[in-house]
Design a protein around this motif. Structure first.
Motif, PDB file in Angstrom:
ATOM      1  N   THR A  64       5.526  -8.999  13.385  1.00 46.67           N
ATOM      2  CA  THR A  64       5.933  -9.390  12.036  1.00 46.67           C
ATOM      3  C   THR A  64       5.203  -8.586  10.976  1.00 46.67           C
ATOM      4  O   THR A  64       4.119  -8.051  11.211  1.00 46.67           O
ATOM      5  N   ARG A  65       5.787  -8.562   9.765  1.00 50.82           N
ATOM      6  CA  ARG A  65       5.136  -7.914   8.637  1.00 50.82           C
ATOM      7  C   ARG A  65       4.022  -8.778   8.067  1.00 50.82           C
ATOM      8  O   ARG A  65       3.126  -8.267   7.393  1.00 50.82           O
ATOM      9  N   VAL A  66       4.073 -10.093   8.309  1.00 50.27           N
ATOM     10  CA  VAL A  66       3.060 -10.963   7.713  1.00 50.27           C
ATOM     11  C   VAL A  66       1.675 -10.694   8.301  1.00 50.27           C
ATOM     12  O   VAL A  66       0.660 -10.978   7.653  1.00 50.27           O
ATOM     13  N   LEU A  67       1.609 -10.128   9.502  1.00 49.76           N
ATOM     14  CA  LEU A  67       0.303  -9.785  10.068  1.00 49.76           C
ATOM     15  C   LEU A  67      -0.359  -8.699   9.237  1.00 49.76           C
ATOM     16  O   LEU A  67      -1.581  -8.727   9.014  1.00 49.76           O
ATOM     17  N   ASP A  68       0.428  -7.724   8.775  1.00 49.17           N
ATOM     18  CA  ASP A  68      -0.125  -6.652   7.936  1.00 49.17           C
ATOM     19  C   ASP A  68      -0.772  -7.216   6.683  1.00 49.17           C
ATOM     20  O   ASP A  68      -1.824  -6.751   6.235  1.00 49.17           O
ATOM     21  N   VAL A  69      -0.135  -8.235   6.107  1.00 48.97           N
ATOM     22  CA  VAL A  69      -0.679  -8.873   4.910  1.00 48.97           C
ATOM     23  C   VAL A  69      -1.912  -9.686   5.252  1.00 48.97           C
ATOM     24  O   VAL A  69      -2.898  -9.722   4.510  1.00 48.97           O
ATOM     25  N   ALA A  70      -1.881 -10.336   6.412  1.00 48.08           N
ATOM     26  CA  ALA A  70      -2.943 -11.284   6.763  1.00 48.08           C
ATOM     27  C   ALA A  70      -4.270 -10.610   7.067  1.00 48.08           C
ATOM     28  O   ALA A  70      -5.338 -11.132   6.691  1.00 48.08           O
ATOM     29  N   LEU A  71      -4.280  -9.471   7.748  1.00 42.48           N
ATOM     30  CA  LEU A  71      -5.533  -8.922   8.253  1.00 42.48           C
ATOM     31  C   LEU A  71      -6.513  -8.525   7.149  1.00 42.48           C
ATOM     32  O   LEU A  71      -7.706  -8.844   7.246  1.00 42.48           O
ATOM     33  N   ASP A  86       0.808  -1.231   0.000  1.00 37.70           N
ATOM     34  CA  ASP A  86       0.000   0.000   0.000  1.00 37.70           C
ATOM     35  C   ASP A  86       0.837   1.275   0.000  1.00 37.70           C
ATOM     36  O   ASP A  86       0.520   2.233  -0.710  1.00 37.70           O
ATOM     37  N   ARG A  87       1.901   1.310   0.797  1.00 38.63           N
ATOM     38  CA  ARG A  87       2.722   2.518   0.868  1.00 38.63           C
ATOM     39  C   ARG A  87       3.367   2.793  -0.482  1.00 38.63           C
ATOM     40  O   ARG A  87       3.360   3.935  -0.976  1.00 38.63           O
ATOM     41  N   GLY A  88       3.940   1.759  -1.089  1.00 33.12           N
ATOM     42  CA  GLY A  88       4.543   1.932  -2.404  1.00 33.12           C
ATOM     43  C   GLY A  88       3.531   2.284  -3.470  1.00 33.12           C
ATOM     44  O   GLY A  88       3.803   3.105  -4.358  1.00 33.12           O
ATOM     45  N   GLN A  89       2.349   1.689  -3.395  1.00 35.24           N
ATOM     46  CA  GLN A  89       1.305   1.994  -4.382  1.00 35.24           C
ATOM     47  C   GLN A  89       0.844   3.438  -4.260  1.00 35.24           C
ATOM     48  O   GLN A  89       0.560   4.102  -5.267  1.00 35.24           O
ATOM     49  N   ARG A  90       0.775   3.938  -3.033  1.00 32.91           N
ATOM     50  CA  ARG A  90       0.364   5.326  -2.835  1.00 32.91           C
ATOM     51  C   ARG A  90       1.394   6.284  -3.425  1.00 32.91           C
ATOM     52  O   ARG A  90       1.050   7.264  -4.103  1.00 32.91           O
ATOM     53  N   LEU A  91       2.673   6.011  -3.180  1.00 34.97           N
ATOM     54  CA  LEU A  91       3.727   6.834  -3.760  1.00 34.97           C
ATOM     55  C   LEU A  91       3.721   6.735  -5.279  1.00 34.97           C
ATOM     56  O   LEU A  91       3.849   7.739  -5.991  1.00 34.97           O
ATOM     57  N   ASN A  92       3.576   5.531  -5.781  1.00 34.10           N
ATOM     58  CA  ASN A  92       3.583   5.325  -7.226  1.00 34.10           C
ATOM     59  C   ASN A  92       2.421   6.050  -7.897  1.00 34.10           C
ATOM     60  O   ASN A  92       2.573   6.632  -8.983  1.00 34.10           O
ATOM     61  N   GLN A  93       1.247   6.016  -7.271  1.00 36.25           N
ATOM     62  CA  GLN A  93       0.080   6.684  -7.837  1.00 36.25           C
ATOM     63  C   GLN A  93       0.334   8.172  -8.024  1.00 36.25           C
ATOM     64  O   GLN A  93      -0.022   8.761  -9.051  1.00 36.25           O
ATOM     65  N   ARG A  94       0.971   8.776  -7.054  1.00 37.89           N
ATOM     66  CA  ARG A  94       1.236  10.216  -7.148  1.00 37.89           C
ATOM     67  C   ARG A  94       2.370  10.527  -8.116  1.00 37.89           C
ATOM     68  O   ARG A  94       2.312  11.485  -8.881  1.00 37.89           O
ATOM     69  N   LEU A  95       3.405   9.708  -8.099  1.00 40.61           N
ATOM     70  CA  LEU A  95       4.522   9.947  -9.011  1.00 40.61           C
ATOM     71  C   LEU A  95       4.139   9.684 -10.468  1.00 40.61           C
ATOM     72  O   LEU A  95       4.755  10.222 -11.387  1.00 40.61           O
ATOM     73  N   GLY A 149      -4.110   3.749   2.011  1.00 37.39           N
ATOM     74  CA  GLY A 149      -5.286   3.050   1.512  1.00 37.39           C
ATOM     75  C   GLY A 149      -5.519   1.727   2.226  1.00 37.39           C
ATOM     76  O   GLY A 149      -6.497   1.033   1.953  1.00 37.39           O
ATOM     77  N   TYR A 150      -4.629   1.381   3.146  1.00 41.12           N
ATOM     78  CA  TYR A 150      -4.733   0.113   3.870  1.00 41.12           C
ATOM     79  C   TYR A 150      -5.988   0.068   4.727  1.00 41.12           C
ATOM     80  O   TYR A 150      -6.695  -0.953   4.750  1.00 41.12           O
ATOM     81  N   ALA A 151      -6.279   1.159   5.420  1.00 43.13           N
ATOM     82  CA  ALA A 151      -7.437   1.167   6.319  1.00 43.13           C
ATOM     83  C   ALA A 151      -8.751   0.937   5.575  1.00 43.13           C
ATOM     84  O   ALA A 151      -9.532   0.049   5.943  1.00 43.13           O
ATOM     85  N   PRO A 152      -9.050   1.698   4.519  1.00 44.14           N
ATOM     86  CA  PRO A 152     -10.284   1.425   3.775  1.00 44.14           C
ATOM     87  C   PRO A 152     -10.324   0.006   3.204  1.00 44.14           C
ATOM     88  O   PRO A 152     -11.390  -0.616   3.173  1.00 44.14           O
ATOM     89  N   ARG A 153      -9.170  -0.519   2.788  1.00 49.42           N
ATOM     90  CA  ARG A 153      -9.128  -1.867   2.223  1.00 49.42           C
ATOM     91  C   ARG A 153      -9.447  -2.923   3.282  1.00 49.42           C
ATOM     92  O   ARG A 153     -10.170  -3.892   3.020  1.00 49.42           O
ATOM     93  N   LEU A 154      -8.916  -2.749   4.475  1.00 52.26           N
ATOM     94  CA  LEU A 154      -9.172  -3.709   5.542  1.00 52.26           C
ATOM     95  C   LEU A 154     -10.610  -3.638   6.044  1.00 52.26           C
ATOM     96  O   LEU A 154     -11.242  -4.660   6.339  1.00 52.26           O
ATOM     97  N   ALA A 161     -11.613 -10.155   4.479  1.00 50.60           N
ATOM     98  CA  ALA A 161     -12.286 -10.432   3.205  1.00 50.60           C
ATOM     99  C   ALA A 161     -12.782 -11.873   3.093  1.00 50.60           C
ATOM    100  O   ALA A 161     -13.519 -12.192   2.160  1.00 50.60           O
ATOM    101  N   ASP A 162     -12.385 -12.736   4.037  1.00 48.95           N
ATOM    102  CA  ASP A 162     -12.753 -14.150   3.967  1.00 48.95           C
ATOM    103  C   ASP A 162     -13.667 -14.501   5.136  1.00 48.95           C
ATOM    104  O   ASP A 162     -13.205 -14.805   6.238  1.00 48.95           O
ATOM    105  N   ALA A 163     -14.966 -14.462   4.887  1.00 53.86           N
ATOM    106  CA  ALA A 163     -15.937 -14.753   5.948  1.00 53.86           C
ATOM    107  C   ALA A 163     -15.873 -16.199   6.411  1.00 53.86           C
ATOM    108  O   ALA A 163     -16.351 -16.520   7.513  1.00 53.86           O
ATOM    109  N   ASP A 164     -15.294 -17.078   5.613  1.00 54.02           N
ATOM    110  CA  ASP A 164     -15.257 -18.500   5.953  1.00 54.02           C
ATOM    111  C   ASP A 164     -13.931 -18.936   6.590  1.00 54.02           C
ATOM    112  O   ASP A 164     -13.715 -20.135   6.797  1.00 54.02           O
ATOM    113  N   SER A 165     -13.059 -17.993   6.890  1.00 55.83           N
ATOM    114  CA  SER A 165     -11.764 -18.359   7.454  1.00 55.83           C
ATOM    115  C   SER A 165     -11.941 -19.032   8.817  1.00 55.83           C
ATOM    116  O   SER A 165     -12.728 -18.580   9.650  1.00 55.83           O
ATOM    117  N   PRO A 166     -11.187 -20.106   9.077  1.00 53.92           N
ATOM    118  CA  PRO A 166     -11.297 -20.767  10.385  1.00 53.92           C
ATOM    119  C   PRO A 166     -10.807 -19.909  11.537  1.00 53.92           C
ATOM    120  O   PRO A 166     -11.109 -20.206  12.698  1.00 53.92           O
TER     121      PRO A 166
END
Length: 793
Positions: free
Chosen positions: A614-621, A510-519, A541-546, A626-631
């Motif tokens: 960890t950084r993987v939590l940022d990816v996971a949330l 998200d951070r890179g995408q935000r910079l890229n969008q403006r550049l 854009g991470y907050a609205p996406r989550l 988005a997955d209502a069926d996740s265990p």
């Protein structure tokens, strides 16, 4: 009574005078003359209004010797602590609480590797001679001046700084990049104890070949968890910087207002006092560079002059594998390797402890690398966990690489210099006044067997832990003068020109995408002003996406009009983390509660705490919401089977309750600037009342986790302390590099009570930029004092 009061007044006056003399004796000397041994000619050191030295010498050796001297004036304690951390010697001055940290760093073999590495260095090379002169300057300062106040408080004895110390600190830097320690134990636990359905949210490919064939016992899992915790805590407890991420971009002249390239960079590093970078302009005939230096390193890690400029970000490639060894049941000192039982190597080291008896370590190594759970001592489990680490296994001429990068005025020179940086992995973003821009992902990338996923603990009894050599540098991600007219680097996963897969622990896109969008906006002509605004962007854009997939669940969870209004505030929120906003406070509390309620029951206690780091939590949330069926949504501690709506409701209610209890019943008081603060912590400031003397802050902090203005906190409950962020912000327009702007998060000096100890802290948090004086006329106009270093007679 009068005589008593008079005597008391005299005692107070003498104490004050003595204290004033003591503090004054520790201050850097920035004017007058000082004689240095081995100088060939006088060296001028002009200090500007921020305390930055502008060093002008007649030759290279004198220049680096002068840098060592003035760097030591301002940062000797930082140098001392960093070498002790890297070499596992902190307990000698900080006591038994640092034994675990020392044990970890001894186990990593940084100390042993550095001592061997020095023996192989080319002593006739220009980079080695530069390092020797620099270290001589440090040692001359240390030998002829009072010790810093921290030395007195901790009882540190002076000893010379060596080349091995510098190489050891490079190892500490490489270790601080290594996310594998914090990540692989958690992911392996999820895979092997919970199963593939739980692993889906982490966005990792499922590779059956990566499953460890020898199942780990419960105490082995505790080992892995303890290693992750120890790795995460080691740098924090020492109060020293940890490298976390970065932003950088280069824009071609076709896209700038000046018609020349513009370079921007802000490496993201754990905040501390003193700050990580030491700024200095170095010059002698034929060489001129304004650089940002790390402790014990003569060559700049970031730099610019009128001809070229560069910045760095973390590559985030995975250059460290954890490997579970199969032990011979008849001989615990043997492991199965390439079809036969192989002896473990063993060595003994002793840690000197300030307030206790020395601690003797027995440290082992398998053919794959050091056994890192030896860091846990007698509490270690039965399965040896080895560490393969590129820093220990490659030639890694990183000093020579940066020495050349300090002089790289063409694309070819910059590319050649970058190729010499083998570990840790770095992105080098570069521009020159001739109009070129370039980027090279610098690292020596190992070839792993097909199908092996190094995100998990590997099985040492099979060939999956083997390395099949290295890819050529031409396979590394890189670009030179791309047609789109800009390059952006923000720790996201990059693409190899030859299509090879590069495992890594990449940050959110998200951070890179935000910079890229403006550049990417062709209507914008970039200059120093709008580049400042981009570096200071507090949004994401991470907050609205989550939030988007669970908005209906949140609306149903709201129990009254006040809560309904708060939900709608989140719905309409654009993700900006500004000081006066309350939505970011609510969102960040909700992020923590979602993680806790969804994952805390499966990953109880320390495993969950490690996941939060960890950084993987940022990816996971976002994948989880988005997955209502996740265990993960089911709470294992109850007999019922909870769904997403129920868990979101529980997280919402816990968020509201915590914020009311912590920040007040009125949501208007939940402003981000109240809940999100930055304090620059000194290693001695962790104890009261020393925190009042040495720490700087707190300051209300805008921005947040993974916003371009990445003033980031750990995922957890409010209030939040900023942990890391831009270690400097730099902007250089190659049309006129003398107009370059920058800022130090605290101050140039690391000497307590010095006027430059914290003189930039307030302006930094306010987003102010200050000139980095480069031209001789500009330096002369802003010279506050001049120190002349003279050859000793």
């Amino acid at each position: 009574m009068k005589r008593s009061l008079t005597a008391l007044a005299v005692i107070v006056a003498l104490a004050a005078a003595g204290g004033g003399w003591y503090c004054t004796s520790k201050q850097p000397k920035r004017e007058g003359e000082i004689a240095l041994q081995q100088l060939q000619a006088p060296v001028s050191v002009r200090y500007d209004e921020r305390g930055v030295p502008h060093i002008k010498a007649e030759n290279e050796a004198d220049m680096y010797r002068a840098l060592g001297y003035v760097h030591a004036q301002d940062r000797l304690f930082q140098m001392e602590l960093m070498r002790r951390l890297a070499r596992g010697e902190l307990a000698e001055v900080l006591g038994s609480k640092l034994v675990d940290t020392d044990r970890l760093f001894r186990t990593l073999e940084i100390r042993q590797h550095a001592d061997k590495y020095v023996q192989k260095m080319d002593k006739s090379s220009a980079s080695y001679k530069a390092l020797q002169a620099y270290l001589d300057g440090i040692n001359q300062y240390q030998d002829n001046n009072p010790a810093p106040v921290e030395f007195d408080l901790l009882g540190i004895n002076k000893r010379p700084f060596t080349v091995a110390d510098t190489i050891s600190v490079a190892g500490y830097m490489a270790y601080s990049f290594a996310a594998a320690f914090r990540t692989e134990p958690v992911l392996s636990y999820v895979r092997d104890q919970l199963g593939p359905d739980y692993l889906k949210v982490f966005d990792l490919a499922w590779h059956p070949q990566g499953v460890i064939q020898q199942p780990l016992a419960s105490n082995d899992w505790q080992d892995l968890n303890s290693i992750a915790r120890l790795s995460n805590d080691a740098l924090a407890e020492a109060g020293l910087p940890q490298f976390e991420g970065s932003n950088a971009w280069a824009v071609s002249g076709s896209r700038t207002a000046s018609g020349k390239p513009l370079l921007a960079g802000d490496p993201h590093i754990r905040f501390s006092v003193p700050a990580v970078w030491y700024e200095a302009q170095l010059s002698y005939p034929g060489f001129d560079l304004y650089g940002h230096h790390q402790a014990l390193n003569p060559v700049a890690s970031l730099g610019h002059n009128k001809d070229f400029a560069w910045s760095i970000t973390m590559f985030q490639n995975d250059d460290l594998d954890l490997i579970a060894e199969k032990v011979n049941p008849d001989n615990p000192n043997q492991v199965w390797y390439h079809g036969q039982w192989t002896d473990l190597q063993s060595r003994t080291e002793t840690i000197t402890v300030k307030d206790a008896e020395p601690v003797t370590l027995t440290l082992r190594r398998s053919p794959h690398g050091p056994i890192i759970n030896d860091a846990l001592g007698e509490s270690a489990g039965k399965t040896p966990i080895a560490m393969w680490w590129a820093f220990l296994e490659t030639d890694n001429p990183i000093l020579e690489g940066f020495y050349q990068l300090n002089r790289a005025d063409t694309l070819e020179k910059a590319r050649t210099a970058s190729e010499k940086i083998e570990s840790p992995g770095l992105n080098v973003i570069w521009a020159n006044a001739k109009g070129d821009i370039g980027w090279w992902a610098a690292a020596k990338l190992p070839r792993r067997p097909a199908g092996v996923n190094p995100s998990f603990i590997l099985d040492g009894s099979t060939e999956e832990a083997d390395k099949l050599g290295y890819y050529p540098f031409s396979d590394n991600p890189q670009e030179e003068n791309p047609q789109r007219g800009y390059i952006v680097s923000a720790n996201f996963q990059t693409v190899s020109p030859t299509g090879i897969e590069i495992p890594g622990y990449y940050n959110l896109p998200d951070r890179g995408q935000r910079l890229n969008q403006r550049l990417a906006d062709n209507s914008v002509k970039w200059d120093l002003s709008n580049s400042q605004a981009l570096q200071l962007d507090p949004g994401t854009g991470y907050a609205p996406r989550l939030l988007a997939p669970i908005i209906d669940d949140l609306r149903k969870a709201a129990t009254n009009e006040q809560e309904q209004a708060l939900v709608e505030q989140l719905v309409s929120w654009n993700g900006d983390h500004t000081l006066d906003a309350t939505a970011p406070t609510l969102f960040n509390q909700l992020v923590y509660e979602l993680a806790r309620h969804a994952m805390g029951d499966e990953l109880q206690g320390p495993f969950f705490e490690n996941l939060l780091a960890t950084r993987v939590l940022d990816v996971a949330l976002p994948r989880l919401t988005a997955d209502a069926d996740s265990p993960w949504w089911d709470n294992r501690s109850t007999d019922a089977i909870e769904d997403r709506a129920q868990t979101v409701k529980a997280a919402w209610q816990a968020s509201i309750a915590h914020l009311k209890q912590t920040l007040g019943a009125d949501p208007k008081s939940w402003q981000w600037g109240t809940a999100h603060t930055l304090t620059h912590n000194h290693p001695l400031g962790q104890k009261k009342p020393l925190d009042r003397l040495f720490n700087v802050g707190p300051f209300a902090a805008p921005g947040g986790h993974e916003t371009p203005n990445n003033l980031s906190h750990r995922v957890g409950p409010a209030p939040w302390s900023v942990v890391y962020g831009p270690s400097t912000r730099r902007l250089i327009d190659m049309a006129d590099a003398s107009t370059a702007l920058g800022i130090n998060p605290v101050g140039q000096s690391g000497t307590p009570f010095d006027k430059h100890y914290s003189d930039q802290a307030q302006r930094y948090i306010q987003g102010v930029y200050l000139p980095m004086h480069l031209s001789d006329s500009d330096v002369a106009a802003h010279t506050s004092s001049t120190l002349t270093l003279m050859p000793a007679r």
